[in-house]
Structures are given as C-alpha cells and as structure tokens.
Design a protein around this motif. Structure first.
Motif, PDB file in Angstrom:
ATOM      1  N   VAL A  42       0.833  -1.200   0.000  1.00 53.94           N
ATOM      2  CA  VAL A  42       0.000   0.000   0.000  1.00 53.94           C
ATOM      3  C   VAL A  42       0.868   1.251   0.000  1.00 53.94           C
ATOM      4  CG1 VAL A  42      -1.605   1.380   1.375  1.00 53.94           C
ATOM      5  CG2 VAL A  42      -1.994  -1.070   1.097  1.00 53.94           C
ATOM      6  N   PHE A  43       1.842   1.295   0.905  1.00 55.15           N
ATOM      7  CA  PHE A  43       2.619   2.542   1.039  1.00 55.15           C
ATOM      8  C   PHE A  43       3.646   2.722  -0.074  1.00 55.15           C
ATOM      9  CE2 PHE A  43       0.463   2.716   5.007  1.00 55.15           C
ATOM     10  CZ  PHE A  43       0.342   4.083   5.251  1.00 55.15           C
ATOM     11  N   ASP A  44       4.090   1.643  -0.694  1.00 54.37           N
ATOM     12  CA  ASP A  44       4.899   1.790  -1.911  1.00 54.37           C
ATOM     13  C   ASP A  44       4.076   2.476  -2.997  1.00 54.37           C
ATOM     14  OD1 ASP A  44       7.287   0.756  -1.032  1.00 54.37           O
ATOM     15  OD2 ASP A  44       6.895  -1.281  -1.742  1.00 54.37           O
ATOM     16  N   ASN A  45       2.807   2.059  -3.128  1.00 48.27           N
ATOM     17  CA  ASN A  45       1.930   2.658  -4.142  1.00 48.27           C
ATOM     18  C   ASN A  45       1.566   4.096  -3.805  1.00 48.27           C
ATOM     19  OD1 ASN A  45       1.714   0.513  -6.006  1.00 48.27           O
ATOM     20  ND2 ASN A  45       0.274  -0.549  -4.657  1.00 48.27           N
ATOM     21  N   VAL A  46       1.362   4.373  -2.508  1.00 48.31           N
ATOM     22  CA  VAL A  46       1.062   5.752  -2.098  1.00 48.31           C
ATOM     23  C   VAL A  46       2.261   6.650  -2.399  1.00 48.31           C
ATOM     24  CG1 VAL A  46       0.530   7.268  -0.154  1.00 48.31           C
ATOM     25  CG2 VAL A  46      -0.564   5.030  -0.305  1.00 48.31           C
ATOM     26  N   LEU A  47       3.477   6.149  -2.110  1.00 50.55           N
ATOM     27  CA  LEU A  47       4.686   6.929  -2.370  1.00 50.55           C
ATOM     28  C   LEU A  47       4.841   7.201  -3.869  1.00 50.55           C
ATOM     29  CD1 LEU A  47       7.313   8.214  -1.389  1.00 50.55           C
ATOM     30  CD2 LEU A  47       8.389   5.960  -1.511  1.00 50.55           C
ATOM     31  N   GLU A  48       4.603   6.183  -4.657  1.00 51.42           N
ATOM     32  CA  GLU A  48       4.704   6.348  -6.125  1.00 51.42           C
ATOM     33  C   GLU A  48       3.702   7.401  -6.602  1.00 51.42           C
ATOM     34  OE1 GLU A  48       3.808   3.697 -10.148  1.00 51.42           O
ATOM     35  OE2 GLU A  48       4.082   2.679  -8.223  1.00 51.42           O
ATOM     36  N   PHE A  49       2.470   7.318  -6.106  1.00 51.28           N
ATOM     37  CA  PHE A  49       1.422   8.264  -6.486  1.00 51.28           C
ATOM     38  C   PHE A  49       1.786   9.684  -6.033  1.00 51.28           C
ATOM     39  CE2 PHE A  49      -2.609  10.488  -5.818  1.00 51.28           C
ATOM     40  CZ  PHE A  49      -3.311  10.193  -6.983  1.00 51.28           C
ATOM     41  N   ALA A  50       2.307   9.814  -4.813  1.00 52.49           N
ATOM     42  CA  ALA A  50       2.671  11.129  -4.279  1.00 52.49           C
ATOM     43  C   ALA A  50       3.778  11.771  -5.106  1.00 52.49           C
ATOM     44  CB  ALA A  50       3.096  10.988  -2.824  1.00 52.49           C
ATOM     45  N   LYS A  51       4.762  10.971  -5.514  1.00 52.94           N
ATOM     46  CA  LYS A  51       5.860  11.493  -6.337  1.00 52.94           C
ATOM     47  C   LYS A  51       5.342  11.954  -7.688  1.00 52.94           C
ATOM     48  CE  LYS A  51       9.703   8.767  -4.410  1.00 52.94           C
ATOM     49  NZ  LYS A  51      10.675   7.671  -4.691  1.00 52.94           N
ATOM     50  N   ALA A  52       4.460  11.149  -8.284  1.00 44.81           N
ATOM     51  CA  ALA A  52       3.944  11.463  -9.616  1.00 44.81           C
ATOM     52  C   ALA A  52       3.095  12.727  -9.617  1.00 44.81           C
ATOM     53  CB  ALA A  52       3.131  10.273 -10.149  1.00 44.81           C
ATOM     54  N   ASN A  53       2.476  13.037  -8.497  1.00 40.70           N
ATOM     55  CA  ASN A  53       1.554  14.181  -8.445  1.00 40.70           C
ATOM     56  C   ASN A  53       2.080  15.340  -7.583  1.00 40.70           C
ATOM     57  OD1 ASN A  53      -1.167  13.243  -9.826  1.00 40.70           O
ATOM     58  ND2 ASN A  53      -0.427  11.493  -8.633  1.00 40.70           N
ATOM     59  N   ASN A  54       3.386  15.284  -7.261  1.00 35.95           N
ATOM     60  CA  ASN A  54       4.024  16.345  -6.477  1.00 35.95           C
ATOM     61  C   ASN A  54       3.301  16.607  -5.152  1.00 35.95           C
ATOM     62  OD1 ASN A  54       6.093  16.915  -8.367  1.00 35.95           O
ATOM     63  ND2 ASN A  54       4.592  18.032  -9.630  1.00 35.95           N
ATOM     64  N   LEU A  55       2.905  15.519  -4.503  1.00 34.33           N
ATOM     65  CA  LEU A  55       2.239  15.628  -3.198  1.00 34.33           C
ATOM     66  C   LEU A  55       3.298  15.431  -2.114  1.00 34.33           C
ATOM     67  CD1 LEU A  55      -0.888  13.443  -4.083  1.00 34.33           C
ATOM     68  CD2 LEU A  55      -0.747  15.953  -4.081  1.00 34.33           C
ATOM     69  N   ASN A  56       3.965  16.514  -1.772  1.00 29.26           N
ATOM     70  CA  ASN A  56       5.160  16.395  -0.925  1.00 29.26           C
ATOM     71  C   ASN A  56       4.857  15.926   0.496  1.00 29.26           C
ATOM     72  OD1 ASN A  56       7.207  17.263  -2.833  1.00 29.26           O
ATOM     73  ND2 ASN A  56       6.192  19.256  -2.773  1.00 29.26           N
ATOM     74  N   ILE A  57       3.795  16.416   1.092  1.00 25.33           N
ATOM     75  CA  ILE A  57       3.478  16.001   2.468  1.00 25.33           C
ATOM     76  C   ILE A  57       3.107  14.518   2.487  1.00 25.33           C
ATOM     77  CG2 ILE A  57       2.030  16.431   4.485  1.00 25.33           C
ATOM     78  CD1 ILE A  57       4.030  18.693   3.682  1.00 25.33           C
ATOM     79  N   SER A  58       2.358  14.076   1.501  1.00 25.08           N
ATOM     80  CA  SER A  58       2.016  12.646   1.398  1.00 25.08           C
ATOM     81  C   SER A  58       3.281  11.811   1.183  1.00 25.08           C
ATOM     82  CB  SER A  58       1.040  12.417   0.240  1.00 25.08           C
ATOM     83  OG  SER A  58      -0.175  13.097   0.466  1.00 25.08           O
ATOM     84  N   LYS A  59       4.213  12.376   0.419  1.00 24.62           N
ATOM     85  CA  LYS A  59       5.489  11.670   0.209  1.00 24.62           C
ATOM     86  C   LYS A  59       6.234  11.536   1.533  1.00 24.62           C
ATOM     87  CE  LYS A  59       8.747  13.791  -2.136  1.00 24.62           C
ATOM     88  NZ  LYS A  59       9.534  14.351  -3.274  1.00 24.62           N
ATOM     89  N   GLY A  60       6.246  12.606   2.333  1.00 19.08           N
ATOM     90  CA  GLY A  60       6.925  12.548   3.632  1.00 19.08           C
ATOM     91  C   GLY A  60       6.318  11.498   4.544  1.00 19.08           C
ATOM     92  N   TRP A  61       4.959  11.452   4.601  1.00 13.18           N
ATOM     93  CA  TRP A  61       4.309  10.451   5.458  1.00 13.18           C
ATOM     94  C   TRP A  61       4.551   9.030   4.943  1.00 13.18           C
ATOM     95  CZ3 TRP A  61       3.403  11.630  10.089  1.00 13.18           C
ATOM     96  CH2 TRP A  61       2.918  12.887  10.467  1.00 13.18           C
ATOM     97  N   SER A  62       4.630   8.865   3.651  1.00 13.05           N
ATOM     98  CA  SER A  62       4.893   7.532   3.086  1.00 13.05           C
ATOM     99  C   SER A  62       6.276   7.044   3.498  1.00 13.05           C
ATOM    100  CB  SER A  62       4.788   7.569   1.557  1.00 13.05           C
ATOM    101  OG  SER A  62       3.496   7.934   1.152  1.00 13.05           O
TER     102      SER A  62
END
Length: 701
Positions: A42-62
């Motif tokens: 789940v969190f690998d996919n969330v991290l990938e999605f956050a990187k692709a969409n420039n969601l920096n806070i989501s990337k940090g939590w991932s």
C-alpha cells in the motif's frame, strides 16, 4: 488485487487535499504489524502516487511509515534512510508536525541500535518543535522514548525525572502511553533497588493491558526481574517463560531475546551455569542475524563474565574481545553519523525539564565510549584528562585503582592538559588521606575550601598549604562495579568553591564508565596472562611461543643474526603416568620444567609445545652455542633424581633436537620442523641425547 487500484478513491482525495492522508495513517496503525507485506504494498503505491503528483506532504508520510515497516523487520539501515527522507521532505516544506514524527522515528531506531547520543539529538529536536507548536501528544511520545533511551543508557534516575516530568504537561495520556510509562518506571525501580514498587506498577499495568501487545511480553519479563530481586526464583522463572512464549508466539524477536537474557541471568544465579551459557549463545545467534547490536553487546559481556567466573579464561577472553569489538563498532558508527548534516537547534533553555535533557549528554557519551573501549589505565586517564575540562573546571585530575589484596593504593595524577602522570601512593588506613576516606566509606566528597573543611573527612595530621597553587576545591567519587570498590576519582581546582553537586554528578558518570573500563582492563590483563602462559609449567603456550618465534625470525632474517631453536622431549614420560598416575606425572613434569628454566639463558624463550614436548628459542646463538645450552639441559635432568612423593622417586632423561636457521629458510615453522626432525632422530636411537646438523650424535653421560 493491486492496492493502487484498491485505494484509488483515497489516493485521488490526496490531490484534492493532502490532509486526507489521515485515511492511510489509520490504515498504517491497523496493519503495520498485523499484515506487514500488504502494508508495504500500500505505502509503496502511495509513495509512487505522491511522487507522480508532487504531493510532498504525502510523500513525507509515506517515507515515515515505510521506515516503521523496515524497523519491525530489523532492517535498520533502510529504516534510517526512510526516516531521514521523511524528515528532509517535511523540513523542506515546513511541515513541523511531520518533522516531529520523523524525529520520533529516528529517536526510536537510534536507541534500538545503541546510538544513544544520536537518539537524544533527534529526540531533543522533536521536543523543541512539539513545544513550539503546542503538540502535547507528540511531546509526550518523545519524552517517553527519551526516557526509554536513558534506561538503555542505564541512567535510571535521569529517566525517572524525565518520565515524572510528563505529569507537568497537564495532558491526558492514552491508555497505551500510561502503560508505557508504568513499564518504564517499573524497570527503573527494579534497577535502583525497589522491586516492591515495581510490582505495584506492574499490577496496575496488568489491570489496564487488556490487549495482547509487545507491552504484555515486557510486563511478564519485568515481573520476573522483580521476583529475582526479592529471591522468588520459581516465580521469576514462570514470568520469564510467559514472556518468552508470548513473544515467540507473536513473532516479537527482540522481546524474545530480552526474555532469554533475563532467564539466562536467573539460571546462572541458581548455579545452572551451562544452561545459562547455552541460552546466551542462542541469543547471540539471533541477535547477530537480526542485527540487535545492543542485545549482542550485552550478551557478549555476560558470556565474558560467566566464563571468567567459571575459570575458562580462553573463552572469557574471546567474549571480552567480542564485546569490545561491538563497542568499537557502535562508537565508529556514531562518529560517522555525526558527520551528517542534521540541522539541530542546540539553543539551551533554562526550563528544568529541558536542562535535564541537554545536560552534557553528547560529550559524556563520547567520552564514555572512548573510556569503556580502552584496556590501558594510563590511556584511560589521558582520555578523561583531555576532555574533562569541557565538562568540569579542572586543574588536576586523578584516579587511584584499588587492589583489595594490597593495603597501599596509588593516585595517578595529571596536572593540566598534559600526558604527564604523577604517581602518589597512600595507605588505605591513612586517616589523613581523602582517597582513603572515600575508599573505606564508599563516600563522595565536595570540598569548597580544603583548609576550612578537611576535618570533616581526615585527621588533624592533614598538612595545610600556603602555596597559592594549592588545590583548594576538590570533588572525589568512588569507582564501584557490582557493589565492589575498584578505585577513587578526583577533580581539583586551585580556586575556592569551584564545584557543586552537578559537577559531582558529572564526575560520577565518568567514574561509572571508568569503573567498567578498569575492571575490564584488569580482567583482560589477568586473562591475557593466563592465556599466554601454560598453567602447569609456567612456560609460554604453544600459540605464544610460535607467535614470538615468528617475530624473532623476521628480525633474524632482516639483520642476519644467529638464531637457533631446540625441540625438547621427555623420554618415556608415558611410563611415569602409567606407573604412578597423572597426578604424579604432573608433579614430575613440574619439577623437570623447573630444572630446565634454571639451565637456559636469560635471553632465551621457552614454551610448552605439546604434552611433554617443549620449544626453546635461542636468539643470537649459533649452532655450537645452542648445542651447549641443549647439553646443559640434558645433563642437569639426567643427573637428578626427582622426588614426587615420600615413596616415589623417578629418574628422567631428555632427547633434544637443535636447528640453526639459515638464509634459505622460508619461515619460522620450517625451522621448528627441522628441529623436530633431529629430535625424532634422537628418540629413534637410545634417547637421552642431543642431535643437530653439526653432529648427528652427542655423547651421552
């Protein structure tokens, strides 16, 4: 089904507002331990999605939650990398709450791998930010974890102060936090000698802890430790078994190792030494594979102490060296990590709570690591002297090491920032000595003006000084390990009223490190001596005589000096053992080797090569001179009668092989083999003779 599509709606909500990451935070709390692989996906996919969409806070939590995934798998390098990435993302994008959580993750993991100074650094940064933005929940979590860190450092009183300070926050704790605090306080009370208080805490936990968690295993283990303290060994064992079984069932490997260590200590205490050692070896294997470096360090130290008490000095030395090696690894790792850019605010604040946490932790830890890894007293003194002035105003620093077999003790003083050591002896019964007072009374001393206050501690024989350079202020503390006084330490100043209780406490912490180091150094020296010399004969061991021979061989080869070896064997020694038994055989061996010792030159070296076979190294001797030494030995032995009992006297002869090294010899062992070949020729004949290349036979008496 791929989690990316399973949670597609929740992922898209992140684009609308990153605060919707709360869904994944709740998911993480539910599944990080119960379904770790699904959690990772789940969190690998969330991290990938956050990187692709420039969601920096989501990337940090991932990154943050992936750090906990790797932490639970004991993949500490990967965990640290993810926590650091999380910290950098949150810091760059000014998400202070995220920074606090990443600091907490780093505090936990550095504590787990024994990097206590780094754990405190990250914990302090997190506390500073939590206080700044009023996040009491996160502040409580960090304080609990730093309290745990100090327990790991065995600084129980400081940990207790930190945990008790949580009450000042006027913040309602969760049930999990209350349980964690009570477990920590129970462990502190056990270690400072209050097991009854600890059992009260643990009973309170048992009434609250209705969920099966890691805390359950810890509570069983701590209850066992408390029972050990009050000599309820059967009750203690039952609790350790509960802790082990529960940890094993739940897959809590770290907690299982902790339970096994306490179980091993109990087994050793009740004289089941071999069971204890076997358990610790099992722990060492698990700790190595799981990279539980603190558990591994503690296990090696316990094995060292147990083997030392059992008299198995070879294994004791091995585990002492393993322990020191692990300690060195921890120190080296720490120094490398401190080179990294951590952007920590070191501003000191006056509040008592934070003063506790900043109180010289970094420097004390650094000095402590250097001290405890050293096995030489002069080096220990110099290490402290070069650093102590950063902690305490010191014009003179000194250590006295106390040997209970001697009445006289010597203070080793260093004056100023110098390597020069001055030794001043004093008698343990000297009533005019502050050092003697401390040793006899296990007492600490703070003196503001020695001329005014000396009578509190020493007799009127104390000499007053008019010299302006006289040490007017002094603090003394004893070096104690396992209740045994091993020395006394002092810091002294030419100024009056230099020291207070904070300075004394600092000196006591250094003294604790030093007591361990000095005890290790003395044990290491004793074990090293035993490992170097054969108990029966007093000769060097086979390992040592060969090691020494290789060194001498290299010198001989470089300088072209004469160099001989002599192999010596007792003729028909088996018949003595067969006729009179091994006890009499040992007596005969001891008497013969004593005679051999009197025949060799002061420049020669001798070792026990085998049961009744010896290797003599003769540096600087050519073949002719070596033959003279060999003949002197042979004549002395064959002309003596050895009384090994009132009714038993034996006559003994020797066979000897002599070899002189030449320029074509390839190694020391090659020469030993040649001497052994000549010895074989001597024994193959009528024995009681010396054989060499120069003369195949020498006349026997």
């Amino acid at each position: 089904m791929n989690s990316k599509f399973k949670y597609e709606n929740e992922l898209n909500k992140l684009i609308e507002c990153e605060e919707n990451f709360a869904f994944f935070i709740n998911l993480a709390k539910e599944s990080v331990r119960t379904a770790p692989e699904a959690f990772k996906e789940v969190f690998d996919n969330v991290l990938e999605f956050a990187k692709a969409n420039n969601l920096n806070i989501s990337k940090g939590w991932s990154y943050y939650y992936l750090g906990w995934y790797f932490f639970d798998l004991s993949k500490y390098d990967e965990a640290i990398e993810n926590f650091l990435l999380s910290h950098d993302v949150f810091d760059t994008h000014e998400c202070k709450k995220g920074v606090i959580y990443s600091c907490n993750g780093l505090t936990n993991i550095y504590c787990q791998i024994g990097q206590f100074m780094l754990a405190n650094e990250w914990g302090l940064k997190g506390i500073y930010l939590a206080e700044e933005i009023g996040e009491k929940e996160e502040l409580v979590i960090l304080l609990i974890n730093i309290g745990i860190n100090y327990i790991q450092m065995k600084d129980y009183y400081k940990s207790k102060e930190i945990l008790n300070s949580i009450k000042m926050l006027n913040h309602e704790l969760t049930k999990r936090q209350i349980v964690a605090c009570k477990l920590c306080l129970a462990e502190i009370e056990i270690n400072i000698g209050n097991p009854a208080i600890a059992l009260v805490y643990l009973d309170e936990v048992s009434k609250m802890d209705d969920e099966l968690t890691v805390d359950t295993s810890d509570a069983f283990k701590l209850k066992g430790m408390a029972y050990v303290k009050i000599n309820e060994y059967e009750m203690a064992k039952k609790e350790f078994v509960k802790s082990y079984d529960f940890s094993n069932l739940q897959g809590y490997t770290y907690e299982k190792c902790c339970a096994l260590i306490e179980w091993a200590k109990l087994s050793y205490l009740i004289k089941r030494q071999h069971e204890a050692i076997n358990v610790l070896k099992e722990v060492a294997d698990i700790a190595k594979s799981s990279k539980f470096i603190i558990i591994l360090k503690d296990t090696f130290h316990l094995l060292y102490e147990m083997y030392k008490e059992l008299g198995n000095h070879k294994k004791s030395l091995r585990y002492l060296e393993e322990y020191i090696s692990i300690d060195d690894q921890i120190y080296d790792y720490e120094q490398n990590q401190l080179m990294a850019k951590m952007n920590i605010n070191h501003t000191k604040r006056e509040a008592n709570l934070y003063k506790l946490l900043y109180d010289k932790t970094e420097l004390l830890s650094s000095i402590g690591q250097k001290i405890i890894s050293n096995l030489d007293l002069n080096s220990i003194i110099n290490i402290i002297n070069k650093e102590i002035y950063k902690l305490i105003k010191t014009d003179i620093f000194g250590i006295a090491v106390y040997d209970t077999t001697m009445e006289e003790v010597a203070f080793n003083f260093v004056r100023g920032n110098s390597d020069l050591i001055e030794t001043i002896p004093f008698n343990i019964n000297d009533e005019s000595s502050f050092g003697a007072y401390c040793l006899k009374n296990k007492a600490d001393i703070i003196i503001g003006d020695v001329e005014q206050e000396y009578s509190k501690y020493v007799s009127s024989d104390y000499v007053n000084h008019n010299d302006s350079k006289f040490e007017k202020s002094r603090i003394y503390t004893t070096l104690i390990i396992k209740g045994r006084v091993v020395g006394v330490m002092t810091a002294q100043s030419y100024m009056e009223n230099t020291y207070d209780t904070n300075d004394l406490n600092t000196l006591k912490i250094i003294a604790n490190y030093s007591a361990i180091a000095i005890d290790n150094a003395m044990s290491y020296k004793k074990i090293e001596d035993i490992a170097t010399y054969d108990n029966m004969t007093g000769f060097l061991t086979r390992f040592e005589i060969i090691r020494l021979g290789e060194i001498i061989y290299e010198k001989h080869r470089n300088k072209h000096n004469s160099f001989c070896v002599i192999m010596i064997d007792i003729d028909n020694f088996k018949s003595i053992n067969d006729s009179y038994g091994h006890v009499y055989g040992d007596r005969a061996l001891n008497k013969v080797t004593s005679s051999i010792s009197q025949c060799i030159r002061t420049t020669d070296y001798i070792g026990r090569y085998g049961g009744d076979e010896f290797l003599l190294i003769c540096p600087g001797a050519d073949q002719k001179e070596a033959i003279e030494v060999a003949e002197r030995i042979r004549n002395t032995i064959c002309n003596n009668s050895y009384v090994i009992d009132d009714e038993v006297t034996v006559n003994i002869t020797l066979s000897l092989g002599v070899y002189e090294f030449g320029k074509n010899d390839m190694s020391f062992i090659d020469g030993v083999k040649m001497a052994d070949k000549y010895l074989y020729n001597a024994k193959k004949g009528s024995k009681n003779k010396v054989v060499s290349k120069l003369k195949s036979k020498h006349t026997k008496n």
